[in-house]
Write an enzyme that holds these catalytic residues in place. Sequence first.
Site, PDB file in Angstrom:
ATOM      1  N   PRO A  74     -20.407  16.719  45.072  1.00  0.00           N
ATOM      2  CA  PRO A  74     -20.685  15.607  45.986  1.00  0.00           C
ATOM      3  C   PRO A  74     -20.998  14.323  45.246  1.00  0.00           C
ATOM      4  CG  PRO A  74     -21.727  17.586  46.788  1.00  0.00           C
ATOM      5  CD  PRO A  74     -21.143  17.925  45.434  1.00  0.00           C
ATOM      6  N   CYS A  75     -20.408  13.236  45.734  1.00  0.00           N
ATOM      7  CA  CYS A  75     -20.432  11.991  44.966  1.00  0.00           C
ATOM      8  C   CYS A  75     -21.425  10.976  45.490  1.00  0.00           C
ATOM      9  CB  CYS A  75     -19.033  11.360  44.981  1.00  0.00           C
ATOM     10  SG  CYS A  75     -18.477  10.838  46.633  1.00  0.00           S
ATOM     11  N   GLN A  76     -22.121  11.248  46.591  1.00  0.00           N
ATOM     12  CA  GLN A  76     -22.945  10.200  47.180  1.00  0.00           C
ATOM     13  C   GLN A  76     -24.045   9.715  46.245  1.00  0.00           C
ATOM     14  OE1 GLN A  76     -22.011  12.965  48.689  1.00  0.00           O
ATOM     15  NE2 GLN A  76     -21.387  12.581  50.789  1.00  0.00           N
TER      16      GLN A  76
END
Length: 361
Positions: A74-76
């Site tokens: 996940p890149c958030q």
Amino acid sequence: MANVIRTIDLFAGAGGLSHGFELAGRGYEPVFAVEIDDAAARTFKRNFGCEVYTGDIEMVEDFREGEVIIGGPPCQGFSPLGRNRDDESRAQLNELWQQYLRAVHEVKPKAFVIENVPEFQRSAQFAELLHLMESDPLLKEYSFGYGVLHAADYGVPQSRRRGIFMAVRGVDEVPWPPPPTHGPESPGERPYATVRDVIANLPAKPKADEIGWDGERQDLHLRRNPRPMSLERYKAIPEGGNRFDLARNRPDLLPDCWRNKPTGTTDVMGRLWWDRPSVTIRTEFYKPEKGRYLHPVADRPITHREAARLQSFPDEFVFEGSKIEVARQIGNAVPPLLGKAIAEHVHRVAFPDHGSKNGDE
């Protein structure tokens, strides 16, 4: 089975990266995936038919055997759109890539690919990854290459940049980047794919309100019901225009929040160009106030089907879930054509003597 290259997809989402590996026609076959979102996991299962663990990757006790591990933690935590997260949740997100490396240590694949936002490659976590690649007893066996790839350079009708890290065990080097297929650096300077190329043949006025079926294909060409004022705003914005054109053409329709902010992003309430790649398709592409998501000529935002095509998903790919869940899957996906280019590069470097489903190598 001799020509099969088994892939494991971690943080798999709907399966855009896995579908790209399939499109490469090099014998890649998904055998296991991990995805925490239920709707996305069901989409992956429907399209690939392999075992999918639906849940937190930390709860996976053992991974299946495979030759290639792919995936995007996940890149958030790295993305500019995630900067409003508190420090604790940001740290938890950023550490998920270590679960990816746990899988690498267990499976010991021939190759692995980590996909993320460009910011990841400027983070402390990425610096730690590079350190581990030079110091960890297993990871030292891998050569690697990395950088930011532009999806439009690989046939995706969209301007979308992703950070890609590719590692291969037992080779002297990993050439970088994968050879572009489109744009000024491609053979013959092949033109970029455009919005017109992929959505011009869809009806300007969608008829469906809900996800359904049109014959044998899933109908994602969904209409919305904008308020009369919203429709008037759309009409005031020309192809390639944005909220500043609205301010010039119909100042009476300008919301106070924009009236009081004369500067800012030019993509808000923006209209796409026919003959360019689209802007980056995000998870709320159906809301013009979130970006440049108005159709080039129709007075409406792009539909789910149009967004999926701009992400290079074929119409045969079936999504599971509600309209919002499907939109999230589309916006979060790795464009399959970008995945295909990565898959072909992995094959050239890691499996040069391996046959292909197409029998061409």
